[in-house]
Design a protein around this motif. Structure first.
Motif, short mmCIF file in Angstrom:
data_model
loop_
_atom_site.label_atom_id
_atom_site.label_comp_id
_atom_site.label_asym_id
_atom_site.label_seq_id
_atom_site.Cartn_x
_atom_site.Cartn_y
_atom_site.Cartn_z
N UNK A 20 110.63 73.87 92.47
CA UNK A 20 110.13 72.85 91.28
C UNK A 20 110.05 70.77 92.37
N UNK A 21 109.18 70.55 92.15
CA UNK A 21 109.21 68.96 92.78
C UNK A 21 108.73 67.78 91.75
N UNK A 22 109.42 66.75 92.53
CA UNK A 22 108.58 65.41 92.80
C UNK A 22 107.98 65.08 92.69
N UNK A 23 106.55 64.69 92.12
CA UNK A 23 105.72 63.73 92.34
C UNK A 23 105.53 63.69 93.63
N UNK A 24 104.43 64.58 95.40
CA UNK A 24 105.31 64.32 96.25
C UNK A 24 104.53 63.34 96.95
N UNK A 25 105.09 62.37 97.85
CA UNK A 25 104.37 60.89 98.54
C UNK A 25 103.60 61.79 99.70
N UNK A 26 102.25 61.09 100.04
CA UNK A 26 101.58 61.24 101.07
C UNK A 26 101.63 60.90 101.76
N UNK A 27 101.94 60.04 103.09
CA UNK A 27 101.49 58.88 103.99
C UNK A 27 101.17 59.43 105.24
N UNK A 28 99.74 58.22 105.26
CA UNK A 28 99.13 59.13 106.73
C UNK A 28 99.50 57.33 107.53
N UNK A 29 99.10 57.73 108.96
CA UNK A 29 99.71 56.46 109.79
C UNK A 29 99.44 55.37 109.84
N UNK A 30 98.55 54.78 109.48
CA UNK A 30 97.76 53.97 108.19
C UNK A 30 98.56 52.36 107.62
N UNK A 31 99.31 53.50 106.42
CA UNK A 31 99.95 52.90 106.34
C UNK A 31 101.47 52.92 106.09
N UNK A 32 101.55 52.96 106.61
CA UNK A 32 102.86 52.88 107.70
C UNK A 32 103.70 51.75 109.05
N UNK A 33 104.11 51.79 108.77
CA UNK A 33 104.46 49.76 109.71
C UNK A 33 104.93 51.00 111.11
N UNK A 34 105.69 51.39 110.85
CA UNK A 34 106.34 52.23 111.85
C UNK A 34 107.24 53.47 111.71
N UNK A 35 108.05 54.18 112.34
CA UNK A 35 109.23 54.94 112.12
C UNK A 35 111.05 53.70 112.83
N UNK A 36 111.29 54.01 111.55
CA UNK A 36 112.78 53.51 112.30
C UNK A 36 113.90 54.37 112.00
N UNK A 37 114.65 54.67 112.95
CA UNK A 37 115.83 55.91 113.02
C UNK A 37 117.01 54.77 113.35
N UNK A 38 117.87 54.84 112.46
CA UNK A 38 119.12 53.77 111.97
C UNK A 38 120.21 55.03 113.15
N UNK A 39 121.31 54.84 114.11
CA UNK A 39 122.20 55.53 114.02
C UNK A 39 123.74 54.36 113.19
N UNK A 40 124.22 54.73 113.04
CA UNK A 40 125.22 54.11 112.14
C UNK A 40 126.26 55.45 112.11
N UNK A 41 127.61 54.70 110.87
CA UNK A 41 128.59 55.63 110.93
C UNK A 41 129.54 55.36 109.83
N UNK A 42 130.01 55.95 109.49
CA UNK A 42 131.28 55.55 107.92
C UNK A 42 132.06 54.60 108.57
N UNK A 43 133.05 54.02 109.96
CA UNK A 43 134.08 54.22 110.78
C UNK A 43 134.09 53.10 111.43
N UNK A 44 132.53 52.67 111.35
CA UNK A 44 132.15 51.47 111.95
C UNK A 44 131.88 50.50 111.38
N UNK A 45 132.71 49.58 111.53
CA UNK A 45 133.00 47.82 110.38
C UNK A 45 131.56 47.42 110.55
N UNK A 46 130.86 47.48 111.87
CA UNK A 46 129.80 46.78 111.53
C UNK A 46 127.99 47.43 111.16
N UNK A 47 128.30 48.52 110.68
CA UNK A 47 127.15 49.42 110.42
C UNK A 47 126.99 49.08 109.65
#
Length: 252
Positions: A20-47
């Motif tokens: 059972x799944x929710x309505x899927x979202x399919x995306x192609x390159x033209x619909x996305x500006x890019x991919x942002x991968x954030x490296x973070x931590x719950x123990x970092x006050x700047x995060x």
């Protein structure tokens, strides 16, 4: 099965329960500006500001945002409940690919090509625009959809070779932080990564893959991102050529 795709997932056992799944979202390159991968931590006050910026990008619907919780700040008095060694390893892999001597939080890696302070929303937006203008955005079309028979991935033709990577993530997780630099804060993290799995290879020719339901049923209650990513011989992640995302509320 196409000979151009080495699909590890086909070795997995078949899933016999209801899917059972929710309505899927399919995306192609033209619909996305890019991919942002954030490296973070719950123990970092700047995060926390960076976590909020990532949520903003995700909610815009124009960026595929992923949150990787590293474990090297866990000694500060609060062990990040979403952290794992694999996220730390991925960040160090990017440091190698980007020819950096160190890592930091909050670090936002954009399209696997460059980085910025994740709390600086203007800098991340500018980097997305800069890479796109330079032809270093998402240049290979990727489509993904989900049905009762499994996960369908289609990748357009292009130049080069890349791995087909699935990133499983929690859509939203609220954490009440009791100790450490962010003690007393309750923060909702979007798209926090649980696991990264390589499921095939792309050699520049258009391909279509069908992966069994068991691949996703092993990760209940998560969404997934599909990344077409160049990976070094040493396993270090590199340029992301294309991407798609499926947000599902329930698997299994």
């Amino acid at each position: 099965m196409t000979s151009r795709a080495f699909i590890l997932a086909l070795a997995l056992p078949a899933f016999t329960g209801m899917f059972v799944v929710a309505q899927p979202i399919a995306a192609i390159a033209g619909n996305l500006r890019g991919v942002v991968e954030l490296f973070t931590s719950q123990g970092c006050s700047s995060c926390p500001p960076a976590d909020a910026e990532l949520a903003r990008l995700i909610e815009s619907g124009e960026v595929l945002g992923l949150s990787y919780h590293v474990d090297y700040w866990n000694y500060l008095g609060w062990a990040d409940t979403l952290s794992n060694a694999a996220s730390t390893e991925r960040q160090y892999g990017y440091a190698h690919s980007l020819k950096r001597k160190n890592v930091y939080t909050p670090q936002a890696v954009v399209n696997g090509r460059d980085h910025a302070n994740g709390a600086d929303g203007a800098a991340v937006d500018a980097l997305l625009s800069k890479l796109s203008a330079a032809g270093e955005g998402l240049t290979v079309g990727v489509e993904a959809s989900l049905d009762d028979n499994g996960l369908n991935i289609s990748i357009d033709d292009g130049q080069g070779e890349a791995s087909i990577v699935i990133v499983y993530f929690n859509e939203a997780t609220t954490v009440d932080i009791k100790k450490g630099e962010n003690a007393g804060h309750k923060i909702t993290y979007k798209h926090s990564v649980r696991e990264v799995q390589t499921v095939g290879m792309w050699d520049g020719d258009a391909i279509s893959l069908k992966l069994p339901p068991s691949l996703l049923s092993a990760h209940p209650g998560v969404g997934c991102a599909i990344l077409l990513q160049v990976v070094g011989k040493d396993g270090a992640p590199g340029r992301i050529l294309g991407a798609a995302i499926i947000e599902a509320s329930e698997y299994g």
